[in-house]
Design a protein around this motif. Structure first.
Motif, PDB file in Angstrom:
ATOM      1  N   MET A   1      56.752  86.246  36.992  1.00 52.15           N
ATOM      2  CA  MET A   1      56.683  85.031  36.104  1.00 52.15           C
ATOM      3  C   MET A   1      55.294  84.577  36.222  1.00 52.15           C
ATOM      4  N   THR A   2      54.362  84.488  35.093  1.00 51.12           N
ATOM      5  CA  THR A   2      53.287  83.929  35.277  1.00 51.12           C
ATOM      6  C   THR A   2      53.113  82.353  35.638  1.00 51.12           C
ATOM      7  N   LEU A   3      51.960  81.820  36.395  1.00 50.55           N
ATOM      8  CA  LEU A   3      51.899  80.425  36.237  1.00 50.55           C
ATOM      9  C   LEU A   3      52.241  79.565  35.210  1.00 50.55           C
ATOM     10  N   THR A   4      51.489  80.063  34.167  1.00 46.25           N
ATOM     11  CA  THR A   4      51.594  79.216  32.800  1.00 46.25           C
ATOM     12  C   THR A   4      53.199  79.243  32.404  1.00 46.25           C
ATOM     13  N   THR A   5      53.724  80.421  32.538  1.00 39.87           N
ATOM     14  CA  THR A   5      55.280  80.414  31.932  1.00 39.87           C
ATOM     15  C   THR A   5      55.765  79.600  32.952  1.00 39.87           C
ATOM     16  N   GLU A   6      55.643  79.518  34.245  1.00 32.64           N
ATOM     17  CA  GLU A   6      56.322  78.514  35.090  1.00 32.64           C
ATOM     18  C   GLU A   6      56.317  77.021  34.805  1.00 32.64           C
ATOM     19  N   LEU A   7      55.142  76.653  34.534  1.00 36.01           N
ATOM     20  CA  LEU A   7      54.795  75.420  34.067  1.00 36.01           C
ATOM     21  C   LEU A   7      55.602  74.960  32.752  1.00 36.01           C
ATOM     22  N   GLN A   8      55.495  75.972  31.915  1.00 36.17           N
ATOM     23  CA  GLN A   8      56.124  75.634  30.597  1.00 36.17           C
ATOM     24  C   GLN A   8      57.540  75.503  30.642  1.00 36.17           C
ATOM     25  N   GLN A   9      58.293  76.296  31.660  1.00 34.38           N
ATOM     26  CA  GLN A   9      59.651  76.165  31.914  1.00 34.38           C
ATOM     27  C   GLN A   9      59.956  75.114  32.763  1.00 34.38           C
ATOM     28  N   ALA A  10      59.098  74.438  33.598  1.00 28.90           N
ATOM     29  CA  ALA A  10      59.577  73.190  34.467  1.00 28.90           C
ATOM     30  C   ALA A  10      59.914  72.166  33.725  1.00 28.90           C
ATOM     31  N   GLY A  11      59.479  72.029  32.484  1.00 28.68           N
ATOM     32  CA  GLY A  11      59.778  70.905  31.666  1.00 28.68           C
ATOM     33  C   GLY A  11      59.121  69.514  32.212  1.00 28.68           C
ATOM     34  N   ARG A  12      59.797  68.427  32.831  1.00 30.45           N
ATOM     35  CA  ARG A  12      59.099  67.209  33.312  1.00 30.45           C
ATOM     36  C   ARG A  12      59.211  67.345  34.715  1.00 30.45           C
ATOM     37  N   GLU A  13      59.662  68.225  35.425  1.00 28.61           N
ATOM     38  CA  GLU A  13      59.350  68.296  36.810  1.00 28.61           C
ATOM     39  C   GLU A  13      58.782  69.640  37.360  1.00 28.61           C
ATOM     40  N   PRO A  14      57.501  69.883  37.078  1.00 29.93           N
ATOM     41  CA  PRO A  14      56.980  70.893  37.774  1.00 29.93           C
ATOM     42  C   PRO A  14      56.938  70.567  39.319  1.00 29.93           C
ATOM     43  N   ARG A  15      56.796  71.784  40.263  1.00 32.70           N
ATOM     44  CA  ARG A  15      56.960  71.457  41.710  1.00 32.70           C
ATOM     45  C   ARG A  15      55.380  70.813  42.032  1.00 32.70           C
ATOM     46  N   LEU A  16      55.819  70.152  43.231  1.00 36.37           N
ATOM     47  CA  LEU A  16      54.819  69.581  43.957  1.00 36.37           C
ATOM     48  C   LEU A  16      55.312  69.637  45.319  1.00 36.37           C
TER      49      LEU A  16
END
Length: 472
Positions: A1-16
């Motif tokens: 999974m690409t970083l862009t796809t991960e961020l798209q699928q993370a919704g309102r809670e991208p990892r930190l």
């Protein structure tokens, strides 16, 4: 999974925290997300080579186009000597996304934050006038240089010390670089700014424009500007009410076959238990109202207390009349947000729930802020044996004048549906409220409202006679 796809699928809670590889081989550490538009754009505080930076990630369709618009807008501001955070880097991320890094302004506040922190927002108040004047100064400077900020709200002005910055280059339009905008262009853009203020501020428009005209001395038509402000405010109101019924930054909305829920996003955590089972409150709690069509209870949350109003279905015949149209909770939710948008005092609407069977409505609940005020019948007494003093009269007439200006009828002006709290009149029980587009229907509805309110006191009482003479 690409970083862009991960961020798209993370919704309102991208990892930190998040390590973000940059084009030049360095990495960026994202420490905090400041704004998230799911699947489209993220704004965060990050650290690059030991210094804090502002990161904008464009991850939706047209990412390259939006990134370019942001860069061009910031560049246009810089070329015309309008303060804006400096761009530091631009590049791509894995999967087609784009990023921009810009200067992070430490200890800076938006003018919206400063506005919210004011002790009072009374129209014409010195602190509020000064804050708005600062914004109008930079707007005037932009207009004199042929630039226009199309998303003109107080959150897009940042103040660091004595210096004010314009941000959001994506919304900067370059119309006539180095040359002033036409009067018509300037007026349309100013209308966007003034329309975000409650209508009570309209009488101060000319005074506020003094700051603007010092930076862009053009001939403005007050009547044309006033009409434009009204038009934009109606558009903003409709957009805001539409947002209150869909999932967005400000509201959390969920729908299923059995339920529709809308809640102010910032209130979700403290209302979680109530939202899961609002009926639990109506068993052991003392009720504020126990009527056939609605039941009202006060509930304690982790923060302040709230009011929960349940709209009952009295029987099969009653359900046949209600199931096919939005519930009274839905109607009251929109009415309360409409009043808030217009600066008319009402308890803040926090959440609304409809029980459903597919498209068919059943019971519904409305959760609002709780106010400790006394109703006007208690405040003035049942006999209305004296007319109000000057300060009380001003406070009493204010909501009626606001409703008239907005062409809104309440529909049930019992004195118990208006609260008196710390010198302010607050409207409650908004089930029958309506904003009219026909002058005829408005006048008829207002005549009924007016007569109903006066009828709360004996016809020959001093208060009733005073109201008949003073109400719009």
């Amino acid at each position: 999974m690409t970083l862009t796809t991960e961020l798209q699928q993370a919704g309102r809670e991208p990892r930190l925290p998040m390590q973000l590889p940059l084009d030049e081989g360095n990495t960026l550490l994202v420490e905090r997300w400041l704004r998230i538009l799911p699947g489209k754009r993220l704004v965060g505080l990050a650290r690059h080579e030991g210094r804090p930076v502002l990161l904008k990630l464009f991850i939706g369709g047209g990412a390259a186009r939006h990134c370019e618009r942001e860069r061009l807008g910031v560049t246009a501001l810089q070329q015309q000597q309008i303060s804006t955070p400096a761009l530091l880097a631009e590049g791509s991320i894995e999967g087609g996304g784009r990023y921009l890094l810009s200067e992070f302004l430490l200890d800076a506040d938006s003018l919206q934050q400063r506005w919210d922190a004011l002790s009072a927002h009374q129209p014409g108040g010195a602190q509020a006038m000064d804050l708005l004047g600062q914004a109008l100064s930079i707007i005037g400077h932009m207009h004199s240089k042929g630039l226009m900020q199309t998303d003109l709200h107080l959150g897009n002005f940042l103040q660091q010390g004595d210096r004010l910055y314009m941000i959001d280059g994506d919304a900067v339009a370059v119309l006539s670089p180095g040359q002033p905008l036409s009067a018509d262009q300037a007026q349309q853009n100013l209308a966007i700014f003034f329309a975000q203020l409650p209508p009570d501020w309209d009488e101060f428009t000319d005074l506020l424009l003094i700051q603007y005209l010092q930076h862009n001395p053009i001939a403005l038509n007050p009547d044309t500007l006033s009409v434009s402000i009204g038009t934009v405010r109606r558009q903003r109101q409709n957009d805001y009410l539409s947002k209150s019924l869909r999932d967005c930054t400000q509201f959390s909305v969920a729908r299923s076959w059995a339920r529709f829920t809308a809640v102010v996003r910032s209130e979700t955590e403290r209302l979680t238990t109530l939202l899961a089972n609002p009926d639990q409150l109506f068993v052991a709690q003392p009720l504020l109202k126990d009527g056939g069509s609605s039941t009202v209870v006060k509930a304690q949350t982790s923060g302040a207390p709230v009011v929960v109003k349940r709209y009952n279905i009295k029987g099969f015949g009653h359900w046949l009349k209600r199931f096919w149209r939005p519930s009274r909770a839905w109607h009251s939710w929109l009415a309360a947000h409409r009043l808030q948008f217009l600066g008319i005092a009402t308890p803040a609407p926090l959440a609304m729930i409809e029980s459903r069977f597919g498209p068919l409505r059943r019971q519904a609940w409305l959760i609002t802020e709780y106010y400790e005020g006394e109703d006007l019948l208690a405040h003035f007494g049942p006999f209305g044996d004296q007319s109000p003093d000057e300060n009380t009269a001003k406070a009493l007439l204010k909501p009626f004048e606001q409703l008239v200006a907005a062409r809104i009828s309440h529909g049930d002006f019992k004195a118990t549906n208006l609260l008196w709290l710390q010198g302010e009149v607050i409207l409650i029980d908004l089930d029958a409220m309506q904003q009219h587009h026909s002058e005829t229907s408005w006048r008829q509805a207002w005549a009924r409202d007016r007569a109903r309110f006066i009828r709360n006191w004996p016809a020959d009482s001093p208060l009733a006679r005073w109201l008949d003479a003073q109400l719009p």
